[in-house]
Design a protein around this motif. Structure first.
Motif, mmCIF file in Angstrom:
data_model
loop_
_atom_site.group_PDB
_atom_site.id
_atom_site.type_symbol
_atom_site.label_atom_id
_atom_site.label_comp_id
_atom_site.label_asym_id
_atom_site.label_seq_id
_atom_site.Cartn_x
_atom_site.Cartn_y
_atom_site.Cartn_z
ATOM 1 N N UNK A 1 0.887 -1.287 -0.028
ATOM 2 C CA UNK A 1 -0.040 -0.118 -0.075
ATOM 3 C C UNK A 1 0.744 1.296 0.013
ATOM 4 N N UNK B 1 0.950 5.448 0.335
ATOM 5 C CA UNK B 1 0.269 6.585 0.630
ATOM 6 C C UNK B 1 1.188 8.081 0.272
ATOM 7 N N UNK C 1 -0.238 14.306 -2.561
ATOM 8 C CA UNK C 1 -0.948 14.720 -4.170
ATOM 9 C C UNK C 1 0.255 15.684 -5.096
ATOM 10 N N UNK D 1 2.745 11.657 -5.964
ATOM 11 C CA UNK D 1 1.685 11.276 -6.611
ATOM 12 C C UNK D 1 1.973 11.835 -8.180
ATOM 13 N N UNK E 1 -0.428 -0.470 -4.612
ATOM 14 C CA UNK E 1 -1.722 0.317 -4.709
ATOM 15 C C UNK E 1 -1.623 1.784 -4.194
ATOM 16 N N UNK E 2 -1.830 2.749 -4.785
ATOM 17 C CA UNK E 2 -1.542 3.802 -4.366
ATOM 18 C C UNK E 2 -2.944 4.748 -3.724
ATOM 19 N N UNK E 3 -2.776 5.351 -2.425
ATOM 20 C CA UNK E 3 -3.674 6.045 -1.919
ATOM 21 C C UNK E 3 -3.441 7.576 -1.990
ATOM 22 N N UNK E 4 -4.110 8.311 -2.613
ATOM 23 C CA UNK E 4 -3.887 10.010 -2.465
ATOM 24 C C UNK E 4 -4.284 10.536 -1.457
ATOM 25 N N UNK E 5 -3.407 11.489 -0.806
ATOM 26 C CA UNK E 5 -3.658 12.130 0.162
ATOM 27 C C UNK E 5 -3.102 13.559 -0.257
ATOM 28 N N UNK F 1 -1.158 15.610 1.761
ATOM 29 C CA UNK F 1 -0.167 16.107 2.191
ATOM 30 C C UNK F 1 0.599 14.962 2.862
ATOM 31 N N UNK G 1 -1.091 11.887 6.909
ATOM 32 C CA UNK G 1 -1.054 10.555 6.976
ATOM 33 C C UNK G 1 -0.871 10.348 8.703
ATOM 34 N N UNK H 1 -3.311 4.767 9.663
ATOM 35 C CA UNK H 1 -3.423 4.324 8.423
ATOM 36 C C UNK H 1 -2.505 3.253 8.025
ATOM 37 N N UNK I 1 -7.801 -0.706 -7.526
ATOM 38 C CA UNK I 1 -8.010 0.890 -7.388
ATOM 39 C C UNK I 1 -9.653 1.181 -7.602
ATOM 40 N N UNK J 1 -11.123 0.643 -4.410
ATOM 41 C CA UNK J 1 -10.782 1.827 -3.375
ATOM 42 C C UNK J 1 -11.698 2.753 -3.695
ATOM 43 N N UNK K 1 -11.171 14.099 2.797
ATOM 44 C CA UNK K 1 -9.886 13.472 3.293
ATOM 45 C C UNK K 1 -9.996 12.928 4.623
ATOM 46 N N UNK L 1 -9.646 5.371 5.424
ATOM 47 C CA UNK L 1 -9.421 4.072 5.958
ATOM 48 C C UNK L 1 -10.474 3.136 5.429
#
Lengths: 155, 659
Positions: free
Chosen positions: A12, A14, A17, A21, A39-43, A45, A49, A53, B117, B120, B637, B643
């Motif tokens: 995973x 994080x 953006x 990213x 697999x990327x989760x976009x935040x 900043x 985080x 998480x 993806x 998610x 967010x 989560x």
């Protein structure tokens, strides 16, 4: 979970953006071939985080977690990555206390223009996780062991 | 909740390495998904119409599009769902192009990853809430940083459009690199004749406030309302009183000061006006060389000044300016050619840079336009130009092409012949890059009409021989070695990012590449915008550019500002933090960590609570990860939303049974 455990592990990511990213996008635009495990989760900043998480991912079966933000001093929100660095460094030391191999968690800084660097980061981290192998999963035998331990302590 | 999933083929960009039909089919089994399909080009008009139709037909509450990066088309699709009556934040994107199809060739693995993806995005969307932006006023003033030709053009265009402009220039005059040029390609126009009137316009424009000898300090605020502190550096001359008569510069006894304007060809006086057309035409003292400031005695300029403008005790001064938009036009610097040891590394006086040569050619230069060798003042007969010095050279970490050197070298070869008809010029080149209007014709003229000898090959070394220099290189077309005995060697130095560019970028919160050039928002479609709203780029700060391109960008940036200011109010981004009053314990940790001072204490029925100032919050979410209670949540967010994505990806394999 649709990951194929024979060839792929569950990693995973994080990503901030504004930098990493975008760096991953730049790598895509440059067609820099990478392993498919991540697999990327976009935040917004890296400072967003929450260590929770990362923990939640690792506890729930992720084999590796990668966090990436802007280079120190180059934060879109001026200082978010400094908070991130402090938190994540703390988390790294805390993981073994929870019985999680801290090598399964890594953080790094990649800017939006560094597509090539992103590719290298993904490759290195994925190889590294593959060397560690799949994270130990809670199965029936482990549960029994825990139960037995519990009984001996009670007695 | 009813979610619609649209998986884009993007022609063969995605469909080539992802089984999109299978992704769409499997997505139908995801929780909350009521509709799912794959489309050829989702961003095209029929593709968008399909989304609108599906929302209406199936009564969808939210949409997931699996296509390219959200940094590209998130705004596009948000508008689409809005057209169908949904809230624009009830939309999520799965990036299956940049992050999947373009970086892997294994179709099975890619398809699996794409589905992950999508799941998610679906999981996050199920936790999304309707968000509505609020409005705030814009301050319709614009700050232009840098007074080169790009900054001048941007400032004039904005000012002519009725906007108030603050122009900040680091040196004591505007004009930038273009003011140092003698002539411009491909028309051999006199540089100061075409730039000069624009500079005068800047000085006389009622809408432009010019701060020369000034630098931008702290920048706070956000699009529409920036606060900028500007440091006016001490010039030791009261510019309100100075008339630019030049009497002080004539009488100044300290004549060995570094002549920055003339690229250190010769020296100047400690108190000086850089060149006759300088704007503002005011004198300033170089404290390093002023006898009064270093040794305490002298004071000649003070005695001769007819308006008593000299102030030896002047200090730096800070001013604050409030603006709504910022145009960055900080230009470039020259590559440090002394890094090339084989060209003498700065030890040979007659091996000079192209910009130094430009000053020798210029009528307003130190030699009055008479080309002479710096070493002995003789007129050179053979001039050798070496191209790509600090361009296209990985060994000095400058692999990029500076773009304009081929052209200015051709121009300088032509001018050399014009100045000295008996002279012979040689050009060592790698390739001729002349892709502009009339550009290739121009380089041909240099060869054919002016008899410049072009040699394709690199120069291996330069060494002195008598009062000449032997330039030894290869001719790769003939496959031979060449030696040319030159009187003067001109190095076509490449451009590099201006000194201090990264530091300024950090203040502006914009990104820069590994060479220090500023990053545009999109390399093709948003060339003058940055990823920080309200900050625009013009000219060479974004990458090496010639004059026409810099001017075009200056105008483009100005039109972007006009566009931004065409409204009286802007919509604020609702992706900001919100406090759950019931959970907040008033510990104040969020107030301490917020980098923008966007959170304040509030009294709520006698208890202290945190309160977010809507217009100041930038949406970074640092407070959300700090709050021990989870009371302050960054909208769109939130902990639950992120989560949900984690849970979609990682689920415990064994269900614990504690019976």
């Amino acid at each position: 979970m649709s990951a194929d455990n024979n060839t792929e592990l569950r990693i995973v990511g994080f990503l901030c953006n504004w930098c990493s990213y975008g760096g991953a996008d730049t790598a895509g635009v440059g067609r820099f071939q990478q392993p498919t495990d991540l697999r990327i989760i976009r935040v917004p900043c890296s400072g967003r985080i929450d260590p929770l998480f990362v923990l939640k991912s690792l506890v729930n079966g992720a084999d590796g977690v990668l966090v990436s933000g802007c280079h120190p001093r180059d934060c879109h929100y001026s200082e978010g990555n400094f908070y991130a660095r402090r938190r994540l460094e703390m988390l790294k030391r805390f993981l073994p206390i929870l019985g999680i191999d801290e090598r399964r968690f890594e953080y790094t800084w990649v800017s939006a223009s560094e597509g090539q660097k992103w590719k290298t980061v993904v490759q290195t981290f994925t190889e590294h996780i593959h060397e560690l192998g799949p994270a130990p999963k809670l199965d029936a035998s482990l549960l029994k062991k825990a139960e037995a331990l519990n009984l001996t302590q009670a007695a | 909740m009813k979610i619609g999933v649209f998986v884009c083929h993007c022609g063969s960009n995605i469909a080539g390495t992802v089984d999109v039909a299978s992704v769409a089919e499997q997505a139908r089994n995801l929780p909350n998904v009521a509709f799912s399909t794959d489309t050829m080009y989702t961003c095209s008009e029929p593709g968008q119409d399909e989304i609108v139709q599906a929302i209406k037909e199936h009564g969808l509450d939210g949409v997931v599009v699996a296509s390219c990066t959200p940094r590209m088309h998130e705004p596009t699709f948000r508008k689409t769902v809005e057209r169908a009556g949904l809230n624009r934040y009830m939309f999520e994107m799965a990036n299956i192009r940049e992050h999947v199809s373009w970086i892997g060739k294994d179709k099975e693995a890619n398809t699996r990853k794409a589905l992950d993806l999508v799941s998610m995005a679906v999981a996050k969307l199920a936790n999304d809430r309707v968000l509505t932006p609020s409005k705030f006023d814009i301050n319709k003033r614009v700050l232009v940083i840098g007074g080169g030709v790009a900054g001048i053009q941007a400032a004039l265009d904005c000012a002519d459009g009725g906007l108030e402009v603050v122009l900040v220039e680091k040196t004591s005059t505007i004009g930038g690199k273009m003011a140092k040029l003698d002539k411009t390609f491909p028309t051999i126009d006199c540089s100061s004749c075409i730039l000069g009137p624009k500079m005068v316009d800047v000085a006389q424009h009622p809408n432009i406030t010019l701060y020369a000898c000034s630098e931008v300090g702290d920048i706070s605020g956000y699009v529409g309302n920036f606060n900028v502190s500007i440091t006016k550096k001490a010039t030791y001359v009261d510019w309100d009183a100075c008339t630019g008569c030049g009497q002080c510069t004539e009488k100044c006894p300290s004549k060995k000061a570094t002549d920055h304007f003339n690229e250190e060809i010769g020296t100047t006086t400690a108190i000086n006006i850089p060149f006759p057309q300088a704007i503002p035409k005011k004198a300033s003292i170089d404290p390093e060389f002023c006898i009064k400031l270093t040794k305490g005695k002298c004071g000649v300029c003070e005695k001769v000044c007819p308006t008593q403008a000299i102030r030896y005790d002047q200090q730096d001064e800070k001013v604050e300016e409030a603006v709504g938009a910022i145009i960055v036009a900080t230009g470039y610097d020259l590559f440090d050619w002394t890094r090339y040891g084989e060209y003498g590394g700065g030890r040979y006086p007659d091996v000079i840079t192209s910009l130094q040569y430009e000053r020798l050619l210029s009528a307003s230069g130190p030699t009055g336009g008479h080309v002479t060798r710096p070493s002995d003042g003789k007129e050179p007969e053979t001039v050798v130009f070496i191209q790509c010095v600090g361009s296209r050279d990985k060994s000095v970490d400058r692999p990029y092409c500076s773009g304009f050197c081929c052209m200015y070298t051709a121009k300088q070869a032509i001018l050399t012949k014009d100045h000295m008809p008996e002279s012979q010029s040689y050009v060592f080149y790698m390739d001729i890059r002349a892709p502009g209007k009339m550009y290739d014709e121009f380089t041909r003229r240099a060869m054919e009409e002016y008899g410049t000898k072009y040699i394709r090959g690199r120069v291996a070394m330069i060494y002195p021989k008598g009062d000449k220099y032997v330039v030894r290189g290869s001719d790769t077309l003939l496959g031979t070695q060449v030696e040319v005995e030159a009187d003067l060697v001109v190095l076509a130095v490449g451009a590099e990012a201006a000194k201090g560019a990264p530091q300024l970028a950090e203040k502006l919160r914009i990104s820069y590449d590994s060479y220090g050039f500023y990053m545009e928002s999109h390399i093709k479609l948003r060339p003058v915008e940055t990823n920080t709203a309200g900050v625009y780029l013009a000219g060479s700060c974004q990458g090496p550019k010639d004059i026409p391109a810099s001017v075009a960008q200056g105008s483009a940036a100005a039109s972007k500002v006009q566009n931004l200011f065409s409204r009286d109010q802007l919509e604020s981004d609702p992706q900001i933090s919100q406090v759950d009053i019931k959970r907040c314990i008033g510990c104040g940790k969020c107030i301490q960590t917020c980098p923008f001072g966007a959170i304040e204490e509030m009294d709520f029925r006698g208890a202290t609570k945190a309160h977010v100032i809507e217009t100041v919050c930038q949406g970074c979410g640092i407070c959300t990860s700090t709050c021990p209670q989870g009371a302050i949540q960054l909208q769109h967010f939130t902990d639950n939303q992120i989560l949900a994505e984690v849970n979609a990806l990682c689920q415990p394999t064994t269900i614990l049974n504690y019976e």
